[in-house]
Design a protein around this motif. Sequence first.
Motif, PDB file in Angstrom:
ATOM      1  N   ILE A  38      52.859  32.134  32.716  1.00 45.08           N
ATOM      2  CA  ILE A  38      52.368  33.518  32.729  1.00 45.08           C
ATOM      3  C   ILE A  38      50.937  33.616  32.216  1.00 45.08           C
ATOM      4  CG2 ILE A  38      52.696  35.782  31.664  1.00 45.08           C
ATOM      5  CD1 ILE A  38      55.664  35.366  31.822  1.00 45.08           C
ATOM      6  N   ALA A  39      50.555  32.766  31.265  1.00 45.58           N
ATOM      7  CA  ALA A  39      49.227  32.873  30.646  1.00 45.58           C
ATOM      8  C   ALA A  39      48.091  32.825  31.669  1.00 45.58           C
ATOM      9  CB  ALA A  39      49.057  31.778  29.591  1.00 45.58           C
ATOM     10  N   PRO A  40      48.066  31.856  32.621  1.00 43.50           N
ATOM     11  CA  PRO A  40      46.979  31.885  33.621  1.00 43.50           C
ATOM     12  C   PRO A  40      47.027  33.118  34.515  1.00 43.50           C
ATOM     13  CG  PRO A  40      48.029  29.727  33.550  1.00 43.50           C
ATOM     14  CD  PRO A  40      48.894  30.650  32.758  1.00 43.50           C
ATOM     15  N   LEU A  41      48.251  33.594  34.796  1.00 43.20           N
ATOM     16  CA  LEU A  41      48.357  34.801  35.618  1.00 43.20           C
ATOM     17  C   LEU A  41      47.781  36.012  34.892  1.00 43.20           C
ATOM     18  CD1 LEU A  41      51.931  34.303  37.133  1.00 43.20           C
ATOM     19  CD2 LEU A  41      49.709  33.816  38.185  1.00 43.20           C
ATOM     20  N   LEU A  42      48.033  36.100  33.577  1.00 41.96           N
ATOM     21  CA  LEU A  42      47.420  37.186  32.800  1.00 41.96           C
ATOM     22  C   LEU A  42      45.893  37.049  32.781  1.00 41.96           C
ATOM     23  CD1 LEU A  42      49.837  37.580  29.762  1.00 41.96           C
ATOM     24  CD2 LEU A  42      49.433  39.214  31.600  1.00 41.96           C
ATOM     25  N   GLY A  43      45.417  35.795  32.688  1.00 43.40           N
ATOM     26  CA  GLY A  43      43.976  35.591  32.758  1.00 43.40           C
ATOM     27  C   GLY A  43      43.402  36.060  34.080  1.00 43.40           C
ATOM     28  N   LEU A  44      44.120  35.790  35.168  1.00 45.35           N
ATOM     29  CA  LEU A  44      43.685  36.275  36.477  1.00 45.35           C
ATOM     30  C   LEU A  44      43.713  37.802  36.534  1.00 45.35           C
ATOM     31  CD1 LEU A  44      42.840  35.614  39.371  1.00 45.35           C
ATOM     32  CD2 LEU A  44      45.269  35.447  39.966  1.00 45.35           C
ATOM     33  N   LEU A  45      44.730  38.395  35.895  1.00 40.10           N
ATOM     34  CA  LEU A  45      44.791  39.859  35.834  1.00 40.10           C
ATOM     35  C   LEU A  45      43.585  40.431  35.088  1.00 40.10           C
ATOM     36  CD1 LEU A  45      46.278  42.555  36.195  1.00 40.10           C
ATOM     37  CD2 LEU A  45      47.516  42.058  34.066  1.00 40.10           C
ATOM     38  N   GLY A  46      43.238  39.808  33.976  1.00 37.91           N
ATOM     39  CA  GLY A  46      42.055  40.249  33.244  1.00 37.91           C
ATOM     40  C   GLY A  46      40.788  40.107  34.079  1.00 37.91           C
ATOM     41  N   THR A  47      40.714  39.036  34.887  1.00 36.51           N
ATOM     42  CA  THR A  47      39.555  38.853  35.761  1.00 36.51           C
ATOM     43  C   THR A  47      39.442  39.993  36.767  1.00 36.51           C
ATOM     44  OG1 THR A  47      39.764  36.456  35.540  1.00 36.51           O
ATOM     45  CG2 THR A  47      38.466  37.285  37.390  1.00 36.51           C
ATOM     46  N   VAL A  48      40.568  40.349  37.362  1.00 31.77           N
ATOM     47  CA  VAL A  48      40.569  41.430  38.350  1.00 31.77           C
ATOM     48  C   VAL A  48      40.184  42.761  37.694  1.00 31.77           C
ATOM     49  CG1 VAL A  48      42.016  42.744  39.940  1.00 31.77           C
ATOM     50  CG2 VAL A  48      42.253  40.259  39.800  1.00 31.77           C
ATOM     51  N   ILE A  49      40.744  43.034  36.507  1.00 31.49           N
ATOM     52  CA  ILE A  49      40.410  44.282  35.809  1.00 31.49           C
ATOM     53  C   ILE A  49      38.926  44.327  35.463  1.00 31.49           C
ATOM     54  CG2 ILE A  49      40.807  45.607  33.694  1.00 31.49           C
ATOM     55  CD1 ILE A  49      43.692  44.604  33.720  1.00 31.49           C
ATOM     56  N   GLY A  50      38.395  43.206  34.989  1.00 34.29           N
ATOM     57  CA  GLY A  50      36.975  43.159  34.643  1.00 34.29           C
ATOM     58  C   GLY A  50      36.077  43.375  35.855  1.00 34.29           C
ATOM     59  N   MET A  51      36.435  42.780  36.978  1.00 28.30           N
ATOM     60  CA  MET A  51      35.618  42.964  38.176  1.00 28.30           C
ATOM     61  C   MET A  51      35.714  44.399  38.696  1.00 28.30           C
ATOM     62  SD  MET A  51      34.151  40.156  38.308  1.00 28.30           S
ATOM     63  CE  MET A  51      33.191  40.585  39.748  1.00 28.30           C
ATOM     64  N   ILE A  52      36.879  45.002  38.591  1.00 25.52           N
ATOM     65  CA  ILE A  52      37.007  46.412  38.992  1.00 25.52           C
ATOM     66  C   ILE A  52      36.095  47.281  38.147  1.00 25.52           C
ATOM     67  CG2 ILE A  52      38.588  48.385  39.030  1.00 25.52           C
ATOM     68  CD1 ILE A  52      40.811  46.434  39.830  1.00 25.52           C
ATOM     69  N   ALA A  53      36.120  47.050  36.825  1.00 22.73           N
ATOM     70  CA  ALA A  53      35.243  47.821  35.935  1.00 22.73           C
ATOM     71  C   ALA A  53      33.768  47.567  36.253  1.00 22.73           C
ATOM     72  CB  ALA A  53      35.544  47.463  34.480  1.00 22.73           C
ATOM     73  N   THR A  54      33.434  46.320  36.625  1.00 25.89           N
ATOM     74  CA  THR A  54      32.049  45.999  36.971  1.00 25.89           C
ATOM     75  C   THR A  54      31.586  46.782  38.196  1.00 25.89           C
ATOM     76  OG1 THR A  54      32.296  43.772  36.053  1.00 25.89           O
ATOM     77  CG2 THR A  54      30.473  44.135  37.586  1.00 25.89           C
ATOM     78  N   PHE A  55      32.417  46.811  39.227  1.00 26.60           N
ATOM     79  CA  PHE A  55      32.038  47.550  40.440  1.00 26.60           C
ATOM     80  C   PHE A  55      31.991  49.054  40.193  1.00 26.60           C
ATOM     81  CE2 PHE A  55      33.674  43.633  42.574  1.00 26.60           C
ATOM     82  CZ  PHE A  55      32.464  43.265  43.146  1.00 26.60           C
ATOM     83  N   GLN A  56      32.826  49.559  39.301  1.00 30.07           N
ATOM     84  CA  GLN A  56      32.735  50.979  38.953  1.00 30.07           C
ATOM     85  C   GLN A  56      31.405  51.290  38.278  1.00 30.07           C
ATOM     86  OE1 GLN A  56      36.227  51.709  36.581  1.00 30.07           O
ATOM     87  NE2 GLN A  56      37.527  52.134  38.355  1.00 30.07           N
ATOM     88  N   GLN A  57      30.973  50.415  37.386  1.00 28.67           N
ATOM     89  CA  GLN A  57      29.685  50.629  36.719  1.00 28.67           C
ATOM     90  C   GLN A  57      28.528  50.495  37.696  1.00 28.67           C
ATOM     91  OE1 GLN A  57      29.998  47.702  33.686  1.00 28.67           O
ATOM     92  NE2 GLN A  57      31.190  48.975  32.294  1.00 28.67           N
TER      93      GLN A  57
END
Length: 450
Positions: free
Chosen positions: A363-382
Motif C-alpha cells: 500500500i505504501a507505494p500506492l499512497l505515494g502515487l496518490l500523493g503524486t496525483v494530488i500534488g499535480m492536481i494542486a499544481t495545475f489548479q495554481q
Amino acid sequence: MKTVFKSILTAASITLLASSAQAATSLEDLLAEVKKNRVSEARINKKREAEFQSARADKQALLRKGKAELKAEKARGDRLQKQFADNEVKLAEKEVELTTATGTLGEMFGVVRQASAEAYGQISTSIVSAEFPGRGAFLKRMSEESKGLPNIKELEDLWFALQTEMTESGQVSRFTTEVVSLDGGSTQQEVVRVGTFNLIGEQGYLVYDDQNEMVQPLGRQPDGFQTSTAQALQSATSGLVPFYADPSKGGILGLLKEKATMEERYHAGGPVGYTITVMLFIGLLIGVYKVVTLTLVGGKMKSQLKNVSNPSSSNPLGRILQVYTENKTADAESLELKLDEAILKELPRIESGINIIKIFAAIAPLLGLLGTVIGMIATFQQITLFGTGDPKLMAGSISMALVTTALGIIAALPLLLTHSIVAGRSKSIIHILDEQTAGIIATHAETEKA
C-alpha cells in the motif's frame, strides 16, 4: 478735510447758540454772547492752523531725509555692481591660473575619486571591517564629499586602506567583537576570520551586516559536517585544520540558508506522507515483534528436539508431541489426521501479522502515487489561477508530489525486507513441525507393520 472741519465748527456754533439762547434773558445778552464765542472760535482756528503748519514742516524734513537715503543707496548699488563685475573678472583670471597651475593634477583628482569609490564599495562590505571598523568613512568622504585635490595624507590613507585589505585577505586572525544573536541580544565573543571569506564564532558561521556594521550568526547553519569543521577551526590554536570555506564571501552560505531541511521536506508530504509514516512504523513494530517471538519459539523448539521424550506445552513442537503421546494407540492414518490438525492450530499463531506487513509494503507505494496525483492536481489548479510567472507558487504542490512518492518507496523497502525476514522465520518453524510430524508418522507406520 476742510469741509469736515467746517461742518464740525458749524455744528459746535449752533450748539453754543442754542445753549446761549436758553441762558440769555435779553437780546443784548445774546449779542454779547455771540461776539464772545466768535472771538473764541477765531483763536481756536489759529491754534489749529499753527499745528498744521508745524506738522507740514516735519513731513518736508522726512521727505528730504528719504530722498537723501535713496540717493545714497543708489550710489551704493552702483558701487557694488561695479565691484561684482570686477570680482567676476578676477574669478575668471584665477580659474585660468588654477588650471595652469594644476596641469595634469586635475586628472589625478578624478583617478583618486574613482579609486576611492571602488575601494569603498569593496571595503565597506568586507568582513575585514568587522575587525577594523570605521575604514569606510574616510573612503566615502573621499569619493563623495571631496571637492578639491587630495593632499599627501589623504593619498597615504587611501594607500594604507587598500594595502590593509590585500594583506588581511590572506591571513587567519582571531579577535573579540560584539555578536548580535538572532533573538536580539548581544555578547562579546572571540571570532575567527578566514581571510575575506568567512567569520567563525561559537554558533558556527557568522555574517557581517555592513549596513548596521554588526556581526551576527547565519540565519541557518549548513549541514553538520560543515559546521563541525567551523567549530574545530574556532577552537584550534595551531596547526592545519580542515575547513569548508565559502569562496563567494557568503553567497553560497546565503543559498544554503534557503535550502530546505529534511524535516521541512518531510512535512511537505502533508497528510499522505503522515499516513505512509504511520504505516511504516506499525509495520516495523509488527515485524520486530514477530522476529522476537519467532526467535524465542525457534529456540524453544531446538531445546525440545534435544528432549523429544519429554514434550512441553510452551512450544509448538512440544504440543504436537503431546498429541502424538495421547494417540499412540491409533492407526497411522488417524494419527496423521490428528497431527495435521495440531499443526493447523499452530499456524495462526506463527503466521499472525505477517500478511499485515506485506499489505503495508504494497500500500505504501500506492499512497505515494496518490500523493503524486494530488500534488499535480494542486499544481495545475495554481497554474490556472496564477499562471506560470512565479514558480514558487507551484513549489509546494510539486514538493508534495515528489516527497510522497519518495516516502512510499522508502516505506516499502524496509517493510518488504521485514516481511521477508519474518516470513523466513515462520517458514523455518513450520518446516520443522512438518518434518517432525512426517518422521513421527513414518515411525508409527513401521511399528504397526512390525
